[in-house]
Design an enzyme around this catalytic site. Sequence first.
Site, short mmCIF file in Angstrom:
data_model
loop_
_atom_site.label_atom_id
_atom_site.label_comp_id
_atom_site.label_asym_id
_atom_site.label_seq_id
_atom_site.Cartn_x
_atom_site.Cartn_y
_atom_site.Cartn_z
N GLU A 228 17.11 -18.70 -4.06
CA GLU A 228 16.87 -17.34 -4.56
C GLU A 228 16.56 -17.37 -6.05
O GLU A 228 15.69 -16.63 -6.52
CB GLU A 228 18.09 -16.47 -4.27
N ARG B 13 5.19 -0.65 -4.68
CA ARG B 13 4.82 -1.30 -3.42
C ARG B 13 3.71 -2.33 -3.61
O ARG B 13 3.46 -3.15 -2.73
CB ARG B 13 4.38 -0.24 -2.39
N TRP C 97 -3.50 -2.35 -1.45
CA TRP C 97 -3.23 -3.77 -1.68
C TRP C 97 -4.21 -4.51 -0.78
O TRP C 97 -4.13 -4.44 0.43
CB TRP C 97 -1.79 -4.09 -1.31
N HIS D 55 14.70 -38.63 -3.10
CA HIS D 55 13.74 -38.89 -2.03
C HIS D 55 12.34 -38.41 -2.37
O HIS D 55 11.56 -38.05 -1.48
CB HIS D 55 14.23 -38.25 -0.72
N ASN E 263 -2.72 2.26 6.09
CA ASN E 263 -1.94 1.06 5.79
C ASN E 263 -1.89 0.20 7.03
O ASN E 263 -1.78 0.72 8.14
CB ASN E 263 -0.51 1.42 5.40
N GLY E 264 -1.90 -1.11 6.85
CA GLY E 264 -1.81 -2.01 7.98
C GLY E 264 -3.03 -2.89 8.10
O GLY E 264 -3.88 -2.96 7.19
N CYS F 133 0.84 -1.19 0.00
CA CYS F 133 0.00 0.00 0.00
C CYS F 133 0.88 1.25 0.00
O CYS F 133 2.02 1.23 0.45
CB CYS F 133 -0.96 0.07 1.18
N LYS G 8 6.17 -4.70 -2.47
CA LYS G 8 7.60 -4.54 -2.21
C LYS G 8 7.94 -4.74 -0.75
O LYS G 8 8.85 -5.45 -0.39
CB LYS G 8 8.06 -3.16 -2.69
N GLU H 45 8.28 -15.46 -8.95
CA GLU H 45 7.58 -14.23 -8.58
C GLU H 45 7.37 -13.28 -9.75
O GLU H 45 6.40 -12.51 -9.74
CB GLU H 45 8.29 -13.52 -7.43
N LYS I 101 13.10 -15.85 -7.76
CA LYS I 101 13.08 -14.86 -8.85
C LYS I 101 12.24 -15.37 -10.02
O LYS I 101 11.50 -14.61 -10.64
CB LYS I 101 14.51 -14.58 -9.33
#
Length: 622
Positions: A495, A27, A76, A518, A112-113, A2, A617, A502, A499
């Site tokens: 990582e 964001r 968001w 396994h 926000n929150g 947000c 973000k 996402e 990448k």
Amino acid sequence: MCGIVGYVGKRQAAPILLQGLAKLEYRGYDSAGIAVRDGEGQAEVVKTKGRLSVLAEKTDNGNALKGTCGIGHTRWATHGEPNQKNAHPHVSGNCKGSGSGVVESEVVGVHNGIIENFVELKEKLLKHGYQFYSDTDTEVAIKLVDYYYKKYKMGPIDALSKSMMRIRGSYALEVMFKDHPGEIWVARKDSPMIIGIKDDEAFVASDVPAILKYTRSVYYIGNLEIAKVSQGEVHFYNLDTDEIQKELTEITWDAEAAEKGGFEHFMMKEIHEQPKAVLDTMNKVVKDGKIDLSEVGLTDEEIKEITGITIVACGSAWHVGMAAQYVFEDLARIPVRVELASEFRYRDPILDPKNLVIIVSQSGETADSLAALREAKSKGVKTLGIVNVVGSSIAREADNVYYTMAGPEIAVATTKAYSAQLMAMYCLAIQFGFVRGTIDEKEYSRLISELETIPDKITRILSDKERIQWFAAKFADAHDVFFIGRGIDYAISLEGSLKMKEISYIHSEAYAAGELKHGTISLIEDNTLVIGVLTQSKLYEKTVSNMVECKARGAYLMGVTGYGNYSIEDTCNFVTYIPKVDDHFMTSLAVIPLQLMGYYISVARGLDVDKPRNLAKSVTVE
């Protein structure tokens, strides 16, 4: 997560609000809105679902809204689906529809929150005659402020203070009151917010890029604090409504650092900024061939007394911790645990008072990481924050701070902040090893010299990125990609996989190569892309064997390895070579082609590289 903006001054507010929100698009958001008050206190609210461009078109780039005081928000979705009625700003009146248009409401605000007890508060307000048009927790907060404002005939500061005492959860709250035109009131708990000042103007934002065009002089509002913002003035208050004093901070970022600078996407620009980010972060502590942690605040005596390290982080920062675990344990011979911040405090972690808890976060505001920091401090354990944002919550609350020097990172998928965090970990691990006597002076100097070669070696990799672009285009339609490696290579694979998934939306997973047999190898079928990371000399042959097993089952193989390991071409269909550096630090080089793979596949699929769907973000809610 947000974005919040606010403006009070003599200029028309709406265009400035839209420009500020545009700087916060990274964001993550699904709807947007602004509210502007005229001189008489009436507010005009406009909000839309979708991209900010829809809001700009609806308001003629803000020119259709008159008034010099306003607030704005990109949402968001948390409570309530993404639509116009749930978009911010929200109003205190019992509006029909979505709360848009010219409103007579006493209070208009954005938030926000997450308000954890919003159901309980909503039931209370319903009993007092309030009606609700949205499904959000934010509307509850705005009406709670209105309730206290009217019931007790309090001023804004008292109404906000009373509301903050009732609200449980996190919030950066920004409101305007009808009876107080020309003022914006803000309150904060666990969600970031800054206030900028220049001459007779004031700016509010949830992150620096929104106001960098207008001012570099900012205040950081603290937890459980309130501020009154007017033309060129800010007054701060604590929860007891006593006025408190704050010092201005000067932002040192170059404004151009938040622009694309000729690159098609922020992500590619930030990939190319990694040599500088790594060099600057190293030079923060490396002086004349030695590591000096005095600015970080760790003394040799403290380092000697530490009996164990716990690294706590989320997402890519957690992957940094996974790589650092191997480096710390090998160089400093100290036990290290790596914890997901979202799980850390819920299992009542056992921490020795002589442990060190390292919290890693680019923004310094990650909600789960901040909660983990507070959990560690509550147990009396020493804490160290590795953060990129000066004045952020983790930076303020940790006992010690190592600031990475990545500069503003705009793309949602982190690249340069990850690399800067790795460098910070390397410097800490080398110094721990030297101080604790597990590496001698000769090895200490050699390792530092190896670190100093990394920026140029990253540049060399980037100079040959076109080969990766060609290869990535072949797999733009892939359904599954698997990354495998052993030891540090497994941490790199984690990582690389993140990448990929996402920003390309391709399902990808990372596995410790020895675990394939396994269960995971059952997923390999014809032309499944398997990317093997082979940078650790002691584990090279074992990982090659695992890749051969995949190839025998129809996999298409890509290898990432150091120059000189040319025999790998007998196994892999495609190989990208990287310069060699000490095995402990190969993560910094091997991750670059994996970042490029994710980027180029996303571009080939025609996706929004910088703002992938459903992601934000900075995750400032739990």
